[in-house]
Every structure is written in C-alpha cells, then in structure tokens.
Design an enzyme around this catalytic site. Structure first.
Site, PDB file in Angstrom:
ATOM      1  N   CYS A  70      25.933 -15.320  26.714  1.00 38.39           N
ATOM      2  CA  CYS A  70      26.892 -15.735  27.315  1.00 38.39           C
ATOM      3  C   CYS A  70      26.619 -15.664  28.905  1.00 38.39           C
ATOM      4  CB  CYS A  70      28.203 -15.210  27.019  1.00 38.39           C
ATOM      5  SG  CYS A  70      28.521 -15.881  25.205  1.00 38.39           S
TER       6      CYS A  70
ATOM      7  N   HIS B 182      30.804 -18.571  21.068  1.00 41.42           N
ATOM      8  CA  HIS B 182      31.580 -17.477  21.658  1.00 41.42           C
ATOM      9  C   HIS B 182      32.430 -18.037  22.399  1.00 41.42           C
ATOM     10  CE1 HIS B 182      28.241 -14.282  21.416  1.00 41.42           C
ATOM     11  NE2 HIS B 182      28.614 -14.895  20.097  1.00 41.42           N
TER      12      HIS B 182
ATOM     13  N   CYS C 190      27.931 -11.106  26.427  1.00 40.17           N
ATOM     14  CA  CYS C 190      26.572 -10.696  25.707  1.00 40.17           C
ATOM     15  C   CYS C 190      25.644 -11.260  26.759  1.00 40.17           C
ATOM     16  CB  CYS C 190      26.344 -11.127  24.323  1.00 40.17           C
ATOM     17  SG  CYS C 190      26.353 -12.989  24.173  1.00 40.17           S
TER      18      CYS C 190
ATOM     19  N   GLU D   3      33.306 -17.799  25.637  1.00 42.42           N
ATOM     20  CA  GLU D   3      32.659 -18.111  27.013  1.00 42.42           C
ATOM     21  C   GLU D   3      32.081 -19.669  27.008  1.00 42.42           C
ATOM     22  OE1 GLU D   3      32.106 -15.291  25.481  1.00 42.42           O
ATOM     23  OE2 GLU D   3      31.413 -13.824  26.637  1.00 42.42           O
TER      24      GLU D   3
END
Length: 157
Positions: free
Chosen positions: A85, A52, A82, A54
């Site tokens: 993360c 992801h 999410c 992040e």
C-alpha cells in the site's frame, strides 16, 4: 471537516469490513475537503490479495478524478499501511497520509520499515501517524480476539 472527523469515517468503513469478517481496516481519500474515494478491507471476500482498504479507496478516487495520480489528496486509513500500500500511495502521488494504529508486524511507515522516508524514492508523502490510534487499535484487537475465541482446532489459518 477535520482530520478526526475524516478518521471517524474511515473507522466506520473498518467496522463495515469487520461485519463482512474482513480485518477491520477502512480508508478514505480526500481532496479539497471532499471525500473522493472510500475503501474497506476486502481481500478475503474478493479473493484478491491487493484488496486492502487503501487500494480500494485509491481506486475509487482515481475513477472519480479520471486520473491515476492523486495529487493534492490526503489518504486517511485506520492502520499503518503495509509495503504494498505504501508503494501504491507513492505511485499515486498522495500528498499526505494520516493513519491510526501502528502495525508492528507489517507497517511500512516507520514500524517495521519506513518506505516514506527512503531518500532514493522520487516521491515523499507527508505522514502523520497515531490519529485515533486507541480506537483503531481496539477495533483490530477485538476482531482478532473474537477470531481466536471462535477458531476451531481444525480450521486453517
């Protein structure tokens, strides 16, 4: 630079992800006004469910600092993080999180669950949501509308 300018940089990274047919999410890590990590969504191209934006940005920032702890850093991301993360943000000791669009399906900073407010956890990141939310949300909406338009009936999800 200010929060809006930093979020605009994260938006440019989200556009780069979209150009690679990844969900358009971009992120940067800033310390003392300097960008020390950048990331854009890449789980499809990297065959990595943890890739992801992040996570990518925090990995780059940790390498820049030579430390997995990102104390006194701010993470800017175009979409509410999410649970995965959010956990990584807490473990990295990010001081401040600024996100754009809320995520009503998987958001873990208030939309579905608020892990950042969980009193039992030992680190609490300051969270500001909704910065350039319209721009961030529009980019995501257009991406998914395009996907639905071009999806073949026999294509897998």
């Amino acid at each position: 630079m200010n929060d809006i300018e930093f979020m605009q940089i994260a938006l440019s990274l989200a556009a780069e992800a979209a150009a690679q047919d990844e969900v358009p999410v971009g992120a940067i890590v800033v310390k003392d006004g300097v960008i020390i990590g950048r990331g854009s969504n890449a789980p499809i191209s990297q065959h990595d469910p943890s890739a992801h934006a992040e996570i990518q940005a925090m990995r780059a920032a940790a390498k820049t600092l030579g430390n997995y702890r990102l104390v006194d850093c701010t993470l800017y991301v175009t979409l509410e993080p999410c649970a995965m993360c959010t956990g990584a943000i807490q473990h990295a000791r990010i001081a401040r999180l600024v996100f754009g669009a809320s995520d009503p399906k998987t958001g873990a900073c208030g939309s579905v669950i608020d892990l950042m407010a969980e009193k039992k956890l030992n680190h609490h990141t300051e969270v500001t949501g909704g910065l350039l939310a319209d721009e961030c949300g529009t980019m995501l909406s257009r991406f998914f509308a395009g996907r639905r338009k071009h999806k073949r009936p026999d294509a897998q999800s």
